[in-house]
Write a protein that holds these residues in place. Structure first.
Motif, short mmCIF file in Angstrom:
data_model
loop_
_atom_site.label_atom_id
_atom_site.label_comp_id
_atom_site.label_asym_id
_atom_site.label_seq_id
_atom_site.Cartn_x
_atom_site.Cartn_y
_atom_site.Cartn_z
N GLU A 173 0.82 -1.21 0.00
CA GLU A 173 0.00 0.00 0.00
C GLU A 173 0.86 1.26 0.00
O GLU A 173 0.50 2.26 -0.61
N GLY A 174 2.02 1.21 0.66
CA GLY A 174 2.92 2.36 0.66
C GLY A 174 3.38 2.71 -0.75
O GLY A 174 3.48 3.89 -1.12
N PHE A 175 3.66 1.67 -1.55
CA PHE A 175 4.08 1.90 -2.95
C PHE A 175 2.92 2.45 -3.78
O PHE A 175 3.10 3.33 -4.61
N ARG A 176 1.71 1.93 -3.52
CA ARG A 176 0.54 2.46 -4.24
C ARG A 176 0.37 3.95 -3.96
O ARG A 176 0.09 4.74 -4.86
N GLN A 177 0.53 4.32 -2.69
CA GLN A 177 0.40 5.74 -2.32
C GLN A 177 1.49 6.57 -2.99
O GLN A 177 1.24 7.69 -3.44
N PHE A 178 2.70 6.01 -3.06
CA PHE A 178 3.80 6.71 -3.75
C PHE A 178 3.41 6.99 -5.20
O PHE A 178 3.59 8.11 -5.70
N LEU A 179 2.86 5.99 -5.90
CA LEU A 179 2.47 6.17 -7.30
C LEU A 179 1.39 7.24 -7.44
O LEU A 179 1.44 8.08 -8.36
N LEU A 180 0.41 7.21 -6.54
CA LEU A 180 -0.67 8.21 -6.61
C LEU A 180 -0.14 9.62 -6.44
O LEU A 180 -0.66 10.57 -7.04
N ASN A 181 0.90 9.77 -5.62
CA ASN A 181 1.50 11.10 -5.41
C ASN A 181 2.51 11.46 -6.48
O ASN A 181 2.76 12.64 -6.74
N HIS A 182 3.11 10.45 -7.11
CA HIS A 182 4.21 10.66 -8.07
C HIS A 182 3.72 11.21 -9.40
O HIS A 182 4.40 12.03 -10.03
N PHE A 183 2.56 10.74 -9.84
CA PHE A 183 2.06 11.16 -11.15
C PHE A 183 1.02 12.27 -10.99
O PHE A 183 0.22 12.24 -10.05
N PRO A 184 1.03 13.24 -11.93
CA PRO A 184 0.15 14.40 -11.77
C PRO A 184 -1.35 14.07 -11.83
O PRO A 184 -2.15 14.79 -11.26
N ASP A 185 -1.72 12.98 -12.51
CA ASP A 185 -3.14 12.66 -12.65
C ASP A 185 -3.41 11.27 -12.05
O ASP A 185 -3.44 10.27 -12.77
N PRO A 186 -3.65 11.20 -10.73
CA PRO A 186 -3.83 9.89 -10.10
C PRO A 186 -5.07 9.13 -10.59
O PRO A 186 -5.15 7.91 -10.43
N ASP A 187 -5.99 9.84 -11.22
CA ASP A 187 -7.20 9.17 -11.73
C ASP A 187 -6.84 8.07 -12.74
O ASP A 187 -7.56 7.08 -12.86
N ILE A 188 -5.73 8.25 -13.45
CA ILE A 188 -5.30 7.22 -14.43
C ILE A 188 -5.10 5.89 -13.70
O ILE A 188 -5.43 4.82 -14.22
N LEU A 189 -4.59 5.95 -12.46
CA LEU A 189 -4.30 4.73 -11.70
C LEU A 189 -5.56 4.13 -11.07
O LEU A 189 -5.61 2.94 -10.80
N LEU A 190 -6.55 4.96 -10.83
CA LEU A 190 -7.75 4.51 -10.10
C LEU A 190 -8.92 4.18 -11.02
O LEU A 190 -9.83 3.45 -10.63
N ASN A 191 -8.89 4.70 -12.24
CA ASN A 191 -10.03 4.58 -13.15
C ASN A 191 -9.80 3.44 -14.15
O ASN A 191 -8.93 3.52 -15.01
N LYS A 192 -10.62 2.37 -14.02
CA LYS A 192 -10.44 1.21 -14.90
C LYS A 192 -10.70 1.54 -16.36
O LYS A 192 -10.24 0.83 -17.26
N GLU A 193 -11.43 2.62 -16.62
CA GLU A 193 -11.71 3.03 -18.01
C GLU A 193 -10.44 3.56 -18.69
O GLU A 193 -10.41 3.69 -19.91
N ARG A 194 -9.43 3.89 -17.91
CA ARG A 194 -8.22 4.52 -18.47
C ARG A 194 -7.03 3.56 -18.49
O ARG A 194 -5.88 3.96 -18.41
N MET A 195 -7.33 2.26 -18.61
CA MET A 195 -6.28 1.24 -18.55
C MET A 195 -5.20 1.43 -19.61
O MET A 195 -4.00 1.26 -19.31
N PRO A 196 -5.53 1.78 -20.87
CA PRO A 196 -4.45 1.99 -21.86
C PRO A 196 -3.47 3.08 -21.43
O PRO A 196 -2.26 2.93 -21.60
N GLU A 197 -3.99 4.17 -20.86
CA GLU A 197 -3.10 5.24 -20.38
C GLU A 197 -2.24 4.73 -19.21
O GLU A 197 -1.06 5.07 -19.10
N ARG A 198 -2.86 3.93 -18.34
CA ARG A 198 -2.14 3.40 -17.18
C ARG A 198 -1.01 2.49 -17.62
O ARG A 198 0.11 2.57 -17.10
#
Length: 367
Positions: free
Chosen positions: A287-312
């Motif tokens: 979970e610590g790494f997941r939080q790092f990724l959410l903070n690392h990239f400017p648009d965390p929605d890409i990581l959370l939104n299943k509709e944006r899998m190609p971008e992810r």
């Protein structure tokens, strides 16, 4: 030797004798043994399985998967040093504890190397069996938005983020894409209710309807054994995922067993108890790494939104993370593994060659 050399990133190219394509998942690769090799090992090693059981060699890697993508870092780092050995060591420890406590068996028959399991083929139950003792993560996000029903369970008002739930909740989801089940979308990892399972038990690969309560018992017992052991070393077992399957033993009896890994930082959230008492969340899990990724990239929605899998997928493929992000995971995983098992985790100098040597010399599986 560089750190990158000590990481086993590619684990599907070992010269293990097999007659089927190697099945490679996010972290593990499975080599199905030939009928002759399976029967030979069953006889030689005295495994408690049916004489015609199909065996496999399961090799873990150091790859790091999060948000359904594999991540890499600068300096050619394609995984996390020590991660594979740490995960296997933790699972091995819990499976041993399950056995000591009279719980069900696992699919593991033998452990030739810290990266390797010899397993028997099981018929998997098509459920990701998730247990939650605290409200956090996706459940909290849904609750915060006003949702009060989760997998058919009504949640009370007034729950707080990261707080203990009134009882252990079982919130299953689908394992793989299941077709033709009324009310269950044809997609991987969708939440389901107990009623969905009961009304379609055969579609989920349960042999009998009564096995549903047996799997729930195994789930609660497994969670309880791990939770108690973690509490003794100052850790909180927050939530986890179990998987189950059917196998036949040497006497011909079919039984439900634990599959895959259990109680690891990859499949569970584990919090430091002393920090939690102070009002802090210190993650001893992925979970610590997941939080790092959410903070690392400017648009965390890409990581959370299943509709944006190609971008992810592109994000993971095209971005080498700072090496320190991988090393932070390495420190977390090795520390929690050593705490749980009471044994040091040592990095292999050349894990691939070690695996080849042991499977050739002691199991006759490499020509």
């Amino acid at each position: 030797m560089s750190l990158a050399d000590q990481v086993l990133a590619v684990n599907d190219d070992l010269p293990i004798r097999t007659h089927l394509p190697v099945h490679s998942g996010k972290v593990r690769s499975v080599y199905w043994l030939t009928e002759a090799d399976s029967q030979r090992l069953i006889q030689q090693k005295g495994y408690d399985v049916a004489p015609d059981a199909q065996l496999a060699v399961m090799v873990i890697s150091d790859r790091l998967s999060a948000f359904d993508c594999i991540w890499h870092a600068e300096g050619g780092l394609k995984g996390v040093p020590g991660k594979g050995a740490a995960l296997n060591a933790i699972s091995n420890h819990w499976f041993r504890l399950f056995k000591e406590n009279g719980l069900a068996d696992s699919h593991i028959l033998d452990i030739p190397h810290p990266f390797v399991w010899i397993v028997q083929k099981a018929k998997p139950v098509m459920i990701e069996a998730i247990c939650r003792k605290y409200i956090t993560g996706s459940m909290w996000r849904a609750y915060e938005k006003g949702e009060r029903e989760f997998c058919g369970i009504q949640l009370p008002e007034g729950l707080g983020k990261d707080k203990e739930l009134p009882e252990l909740l079982m919130t299953p989801s689908t394992k793989g894409i299941l077709k033709g089940i009324a009310g269950v979308p044809e997609a991987d990892d969708v939440n389901i209710t107990k009623a969905d399972i009961e009304n379609n038990f055969a579609a989920f690969n349960f042999r009998r309807k009564e096995d549903i309560s047996h799997y729930e018992t195994l789930l609660a017992e497994g969670f309880g054994v791990i939770s108690k052991a973690l509490a003794e070393i100052g850790q909180i077992f927050v939530d986890t995922k179990f998987e189950f399957g059917y196998v036949t033993d040497a006497s011909g009896s079919e039984k439900l067993i634990y599959m895959d890994e259990v109680g690891t930082p990859d499949s569970s959230r584990i919090w430091d108890a002393a920090a939690y008492q102070r009002g802090e969340i210190v993650e001893n899990s992925k979970e610590g790494f997941r939080q790092f990724l959410l903070n690392h990239f400017p648009d965390p929605d890409i990581l959370l939104n299943k509709e944006r899998m190609p971008e992810r997928s592109a994000l993971a493929r095209d971005n080498a993370l700072p090496a320190e992000a991988m090393m932070a995971v390495s420190r977390t995983y090795i520390a929690i593994a050593e705490k749980i098992t009471g044994q040091p985790i040592t990095l292999s100098e050349n894990p691939k060659q070690e695996i080849i040597d042991v499977l050739r010399e002691h199991y006759g599986l490499v020509d």
